[in-house]
Design an enzyme around this catalytic site. Structure first.
Site, PDB file in Angstrom:
ATOM      1  N   CYS A  56       0.842  -1.213   0.000  1.00  0.00           N
ATOM      2  CA  CYS A  56       0.000   0.000   0.000  1.00  0.00           C
ATOM      3  C   CYS A  56       0.867   1.250   0.000  1.00  0.00           C
ATOM      4  O   CYS A  56       0.550   2.240  -0.673  1.00  0.00           O
ATOM      5  CB  CYS A  56      -0.907   0.024   1.226  1.00  0.00           C
ATOM      6  SG  CYS A  56      -2.015  -1.394   1.302  1.00  0.00           S
ATOM      7  N   ARG A 139      -7.836  -4.513  -3.104  1.00  0.00           N
ATOM      8  CA  ARG A 139      -7.410  -3.334  -3.888  1.00  0.00           C
ATOM      9  C   ARG A 139      -8.392  -3.165  -5.048  1.00  0.00           C
ATOM     10  O   ARG A 139      -8.251  -3.802  -6.089  1.00  0.00           O
ATOM     11  CB  ARG A 139      -5.983  -3.537  -4.422  1.00  0.00           C
ATOM     12  CG  ARG A 139      -4.963  -3.698  -3.333  1.00  0.00           C
ATOM     13  CD  ARG A 139      -3.564  -3.926  -3.851  1.00  0.00           C
ATOM     14  NE  ARG A 139      -2.777  -4.541  -2.802  1.00  0.00           N
ATOM     15  CZ  ARG A 139      -2.236  -3.891  -1.767  1.00  0.00           C
ATOM     16  NH1 ARG A 139      -2.368  -2.587  -1.680  1.00  0.00           N
ATOM     17  NH2 ARG A 139      -1.563  -4.532  -0.837  1.00  0.00           N
TER      18      ARG A 139
HETATM   19  C1  BEZ Z   1       0.578  -4.598   1.870  1.00  0.00           C
HETATM   20  O1  BEZ Z   1       1.771  -4.835   1.890  1.00  0.00           O
HETATM   21  O2  BEZ Z   1       0.112  -3.534   1.497  1.00  0.00           O
HETATM   22  C2  BEZ Z   1      -0.354  -5.684   2.324  1.00  0.00           C
HETATM   23  C3  BEZ Z   1      -0.021  -6.990   2.067  1.00  0.00           C
HETATM   24  C4  BEZ Z   1      -0.870  -7.994   2.516  1.00  0.00           C
HETATM   25  C5  BEZ Z   1      -2.037  -7.679   3.188  1.00  0.00           C
HETATM   26  C6  BEZ Z   1      -2.370  -6.352   3.396  1.00  0.00           C
HETATM   27  C7  BEZ Z   1      -1.528  -5.358   2.969  1.00  0.00           C
END
Ligand code: BEZ
Length: 240
Positions: A56, A139
């Site tokens: 993110c 997402r």
């Molecule tokens: C992230 O790195 O943004 C992420 C990865 C797995 C679950 C939620 C967020």
């Protein structure tokens, strides 16, 4: 059905061609009334799973860095996660003050980021997909036109960061389709040949197949293309 079987509550999933569901929300830039505040602009409403997570963070830095490319297309950005406002503010401050990633540093996120602790908005937009997570939004990307109609929906899993060239290409292709009354073939980018609507009569189809329609090339009666110069497309898609 056995008496003890439970039936999952119906989940609302917005669809392409429908009005974007309306909501009011608190964001890092104050309250918004969506999509009403965005009438007259294209807008991308996107969700991310959680603040202070790496994928993110890479995405937010890229959204902020490329915001000008979206704005040139008269397209605004609105983010959402099921975190609270103070988490959003702290995360965005950390990004600005501390993160140096792929040449992006000191990145300030100035588009609104919605707080959605209740998950009301995430549920309204089908962003909570229990096979992936009950507690985080996937997402999601909703591309909404100036009339408030959903024109494209893309979902990515938690593990995968979005491709920003593709998001920009999607807005360009939607606007080009509206402006020129054409469709865009696989992997189209501005300047590539576009697809002209299938001829409405046998006569026109025959003329096209015989190469008599200026500028139109047919691969078969149902598959005809023409050129629109890149500059002409870019001029059309960057206008309001
Ligand atoms: C992230 O790195 O943004 C992420 C990865 C797995 C679950 C939620 C967020």
């Amino acid at each position: 059905m056995e008496n003890n079987e439970t039936v999952a509550a119906p989940v609302h999933m917005p669809r392409i061609g429908e009005a974007a569901p309306a909501f009011k929300a608190v964001t890092t830039q104050g309250e918004i009334n969506f999509p009403g505040d965005y009438k007259g602009s294209w807008v991308i409403l996107f969700s991310h799973p959680a603040d202070f997570t790496p994928v993110c963070t890479s995405e937010f830095m890229t959204f902020a860095t490329r915001e000008k490319d979206f704005n040139e297309l008269n397209c605004k950005l609105v983010g959402l996660s099921v975190d609270g406002l103070y988490s959003h503010i702290a995360w965005l401050r950390t990004i600005k003050d501390k993160i140096d990633y792929k040449g992006m540093k000191n990145v300030e996120v100035t588009f609104p980021l919605i707080e959605d602790i209740t998950m009301n908005v995430a549920k309204l937009y089908g962003m909570i997909q229990p096979g992936e997570s009950n507690t985080k939004a996937v997402r999601a990307v909703f591309v909404i036109d100036p009339k408030g109609v959903i024109r494209t929906i893309i979902y990515y899993p938690l593990s995968m960061g979005r491709n920003f060239d593709e998001l920009i290409r999607v807005v360009q292709a939607l606007k080009a389709a509206d402006e020129f009354g054409i469709a865009t073939p696989a992997d189209w980018r501005p300047g590539d040949d576009v697809i002209v609507p299938t001829a409405g009569s046998c006569g026109v189809a025959k003329e096209r197949m015989e190469g008599k329609e200026a500028g139109v090339t047919c691969h078969d009666w149902f598959f005809c293309t023409k050129k629109i110069p890149k500059e002409e497309v870019l001029k059309a898609v960057t206008k309001k």
